[in-house]
Design an enzyme around this catalytic site. Sequence first.
Site, mmCIF file in Angstrom:
data_model
loop_
_atom_site.group_PDB
_atom_site.id
_atom_site.type_symbol
_atom_site.label_atom_id
_atom_site.label_comp_id
_atom_site.label_asym_id
_atom_site.label_seq_id
_atom_site.Cartn_x
_atom_site.Cartn_y
_atom_site.Cartn_z
ATOM 1 C CG HIS A 127 27.705 37.981 40.984
ATOM 2 N ND1 HIS A 127 27.185 37.476 42.140
ATOM 3 C CD2 HIS A 127 26.707 38.634 40.361
ATOM 4 C CE1 HIS A 127 25.921 37.798 42.201
ATOM 5 N NE2 HIS A 127 25.596 38.489 41.153
ATOM 6 C CD GLU A 149 53.707 38.848 36.589
ATOM 7 O OE1 GLU A 149 52.645 39.417 36.886
ATOM 8 O OE2 GLU A 149 53.744 37.826 35.872
ATOM 9 C CG ASP A 154 51.081 39.205 40.253
ATOM 10 O OD1 ASP A 154 50.531 38.946 41.335
ATOM 11 O OD2 ASP A 154 50.738 38.703 39.175
ATOM 12 C CB CYS A 190 49.885 44.995 31.017
ATOM 13 S SG CYS A 190 50.877 43.678 31.727
HETATM 14 C C1 PEP Z 1 49.891 42.074 36.742
HETATM 15 O O1 PEP Z 1 50.315 41.261 37.563
HETATM 16 O O2 PEP Z 1 50.062 43.312 36.843
HETATM 17 C C2 PEP Z 1 49.148 41.632 35.559
HETATM 18 C C3 PEP Z 1 48.852 42.456 34.590
HETATM 19 O O3 PEP Z 1 48.766 40.353 35.466
HETATM 20 P P1 PEP Z 1 47.634 39.655 36.351
HETATM 21 O O4 PEP Z 1 46.793 40.737 36.958
HETATM 22 O O5 PEP Z 1 46.888 38.783 35.386
HETATM 23 O O6 PEP Z 1 48.422 38.876 37.353
HETATM 24 MG MG MG Z 2 50.540 39.170 37.193
#
Ligand code: PEP
Ligand code: MG
Length: 595
Positions: free
Chosen positions: A201, A445, A469, A516
């Site tokens: 944390h 992903e 991922d 993302c």
């Molecule tokens: C990813 O896998 O890149 C993603 C944006 O989602 P998360 O990090 O929530 O798995």
């Molecule tokens: Mg993901």
Amino acid sequence: MAWAVSGIGVGEGLALGRAWVLAPASFDLPRRSLEQDQIPEEKARFSAALEVVSAEFDQLRATLGQDPAAEVRAFLDLQSIVLHDPLLVDATHARIETEACNAEWALVQQFELVAEQFDSIEDPYLRERKADVQQLVERVLKVMQGAEGLSSALKQQRSQDLPVDLPWILVAHDIAPSDMLLIREHQFAGFATDSGSPTAHTAILARSLGLPAVVGLQSLHGLVKQGEEIVLDAASGTVLGSLDAGLRADVHQRLAEERLRNERLKRLKSLAAVTLDQVPISLLANLDLPEDAQAALDAGCDGVGLFRSEFLFMNRATPPTEEEQFNAYSQVVQTMAGRSVTIRTLDSGADKDVPALSAGRQIPTNPALALRAIRLCLAEPELFLTQLRAILRASALGPLRIMIPLVSGPQEVVLARRLIQQAMDQLSSRGLAFDRAVRIGAMIEVPSAAITIDSLLAHIDFASLGTNDLIQYTLAIDRTDSEVAHLYEPLHPAVLRLIRDVIKACDRAGTSISLCGEMAGEPGFTQLLLGLGLREFSMHPIELLRVKQEILRSDFAALSRPTGRLLRLPDAKRIRAGLPNLSKSSPQDLRSTTA
Ligand code: PEP
Ligand code: MG
């Protein structure tokens, strides 16, 4: 001679200051036997200490205002739960009574039992929450021992004759919750802790406070003297001391440059993110909770590229109702005032365990490969339909898109679309409004989805590359396992080729494609991603301006041309702080991996 201690850098930047060394509470306390008539008084003393710590939380909450960052709130909630946990509180009371012993000793014994249970948890994030419990116990022990909190210690120290020429850097074994308040109030320049890992944390806190920090320093707090001048460098994860004149001058220059950079960055807020050759780039926000939407808007985002809905399902015994979810999604849509909002459907499992959903199921052997995300939603249609109805109802209030996580191929999208249609029919029969043309997309992903992107495109309206991922599954590296973290390589040729191929396939089909994962928010990767054709970036709002700055000085066409100007070499040091094991690739290497 100057000394340097290495740990794990967290957050941003550099800090020069004087060490405020916070002594840890001792867990090695003697057992005192009590007479029977002393027991009620001892229990009252323990209760009073709990009340003091509880009041510190209330004060902290009040200071944080209505909308503390999601991470800080989650942390505070956890601390409050622990403060009332029967295993720690009731059992300590019982121990004082049955063993006729002092409260400190009873609490430490009870903590050791709880700690053993934490040690047996497989999930690394949950396992690390032991440190949070330990800090709480430390704070209660300190109160019982009459020790000063950081607040009074600071006041006392201000009345002493210690130099005030530099800001303070907090050096501690670990940071207690009550000290968070002080870190904000007294405007510490940063903090350094012996304990901690990137998912502990303290690291989460540093990121959300925007402070530089170095954690996992092992025994720094025993090395540094009170008031000693130190430098904290989050980028390299080092703390330096015994500065000579040359080093001090160097640090001052870097600090001045950093201040100037931050000032310049703020000026970019009102500028559109457009490359030198006038290609507009979308800068979107990744949000975990609806309350974070305003901060994202203030940072100048063009919309929400990823709303991680699974956070609404955490810290509760049952999944949120349709109404609760509708309120949350509506809040994001309304805050974004006409900007596009992409809600990702429940992406539970692996590192994001949702106890309300996993209770009663067998523990998977490979959580990252188990019945999670869209797989779980298809297996639990009622759960999914409730969420879909809530999302669809929010789509009546502003532009909203639905994004499906962990898609491995077209079949999951086909099945998800059927359920979306069913949710629409249910809403129609209830006479409720929604966007009938709502756009439905997929996270790319899973390598199978990236490799067969062409066959997916007929079924989706947009796509978003989830590189966090995608890297994990392509390279077979568990993203939560610190022992293989050094092998987690965003610049691996296999990863770059998948990113390139997905962007190209989407462009050919005229399908909107964003990215993302964490790579989108790392300025060292901005030009590389532009060069691969990316025009939509979605990231933590705190990264937005630094990425925008890179965009403003990039020539999109030149970066995309095979013979164009070489890609700028990512700042390896900076990237390595956030994304372990950056390969030492040269720009030419990067070019050849994607050629
Ligand atoms: C990813 O896998 O890149 C993603 C944006 O989602 P998360 O990090 O929530 O798995
Ligand atoms: Mg993901």
